[in-house]
Design a protein around this motif. Structure first.
Motif: not given
Length: 398
Positions: A333-360
């Motif tokens: 919270l309160n962090d400044r972000v730029a367009p395209g900056q990665k904000v979060a990633l998401q892992r499934n039950g195996f720990g594999e990255v299934v999605a990455e999310y970036a600021s627009g």
């Protein structure tokens, strides 16, 4: 940003809100034959001049009223009473807690509301803390606090009103204002009673306090239309670092006040279901400043927006989950972000990255999902930014 209100724009927004409310009421009528006589939320309702109406009941030494006129209360004293709202499924009534600090001298009437969402504890505690610092014998005017408006939601510490319709329905009461007197939901009828028989008749100024919702935390910020001088003057008295300059949605309480000619805005105070004392203190200080602005309290101002760095945006960019799994945030919270900056990633039950999310957009992190797991469609983040056009200047979908 304008220093004076755009009258044409305000009139047009009021027309849009009234139209949307009418359409919503018509849709509800189409679904409910029992609501054939419902009024539209946009229909003007005269403020009663009949004075305070007592039921004759006294609960824990607090009288019960169905209509309140604060000028009927003795000056120079703190008054505590219950307002009788809509009936429960068992035929009783939901009672709303009302505290009135009636000053010894005439002056403005300020209304402080909270508990429109039942899981927002910091908003309720903020209002309690303001009232605890008031001495009616040394005040001018009146401050009225209403702290558990959606009483059945508060009882369950949940966001939405549990409406008994076709089984239990969950209704967001902060889309119901100013309510419908004979409408198809208990929450809408309750909103009508509270707004027209308690809040509006006793308000020259109103502040509706909120927090983030369960599972989603927010930073501290104010929501209000900065183009309206009376609203801007109040918002800038808070030592709070973020302002969402946006009218948000039809049906929210602070907009119902504005449509009734009462300047109003909405503070947001951190996460739900807990007391965030650090953030609460900032909003208490700002609210006491507002009371000084309106001549209710005497004394020097506390800290204001001039004492903190303030980021003003007119929109909130949402990031929604596209997959299911555990979410790991790369920002706070309160962090400044730029367009395209990665904000979060998401892992499934195996720990594999299934999605990455970036600021627009370029902006600041206003809210983050606090639950560690998410499914597709869940909001993960909102980023406060400045949209170039009105069509992009959308409020966050809280």
């Amino acid at each position: 940003m304008q220093d004076t209100p755009d009258k044409e724009g305000l009139d047009r927004r009021a027309f849009i809100i009234a139209s949307a409310s009418s359409v919503g009421a018509a849709a509800a009528l189409a679904m409910s034959a029992d609501a054939a006589n419902a009024q539209t939320a946009a229909q003007p309702v005269p403020v009663s001049t009949a004075g305070t109406a007592y039921t004759g009941d006294v609960i824990e030494s607090k009288p019960v009223v169905t209509l309140l006129d604060v000028t009927d209360l003795e000056p120079g004293r703190m008054h505590r009473l219950y307002f009788r709202g809509v009936e429960t499924p068992s035929g009783q009534h939901w009672l709303v807690s009302v505290t009135v600090a009636r000053g010894a001298r005439p002056g403005k009437r300020v209304v402080l509301t909270s508990g429109v969402h039942g899981d927002e504890m910091s908003s309720i505690h903020t209002v309690h803390s303001v009232m605890a610092q008031l001495d009616p014998a040394a005040m001018a005017g009146t401050v009225m606090a209403v702290t558990d408006i959606a009483r059945p939601a508060v009882e369950g510490m949940q966001r939405r009103w549990p409406n008994s319709s076709r089984g239990i329905d969950l209704i967001d009461m902060n889309r119901e204002w100013p309510g419908i007197e004979n409408g198809p939901t208990a929450s809408g009828r309750h909103a009508w009673l509270v707004f027209n028989r308690l809040l509006r008749p006793n308000a020259d100024v109103a502040i509706d306090f909120h927090t983030g919702t369960t599972g989603f935390g927010v930073t501290d910020f104010n929501i209000g239309e900065m183009s309206v001088p009376e609203i801007r003057a109040m918002i800038e008295l808070y030592p709070v670092s973020h302002i969402l300059d946006n009218p948000t949605y039809p049906g929210v309480l602070h907009n119902a006040f504005i449509d009734a000619g009462i300047p109003s805005f909405c503070p947001e105070i951190g996460a739900a279901r807990l007391l965030d004392h650090e953030r609460i203190a900032r909003f208490v200080e700002g609210t006491l400043n507002v009371l000084k602005l309106h001549g209710i309290l005497a004394g020097p101002m506390g800290r204001t927006s001039a004492d903190v760095p303030v980021f003003v945006g007119n929109a909130a960019f949402p990031i929604f989950a596209t997959a299911g799994g555990i979410v790991e945030y790369l920002v706070r919270l309160n962090d400044r972000v730029a367009p395209g900056q990665k904000v979060a990633l998401q892992r499934n039950g195996f720990g594999e990255v299934v999605a990455e999310y970036a600021s627009g957009v370029s902006g600041k992190i206003l809210g983050l999902r606090s639950d560690a797991m998410a499914e597709p469609g869940n909001p993960l983040a909102f980023i406060l930014f400045n949209a170039p056009g009105a069509e992009e200047a959308k409020a966050y979908p809280e």
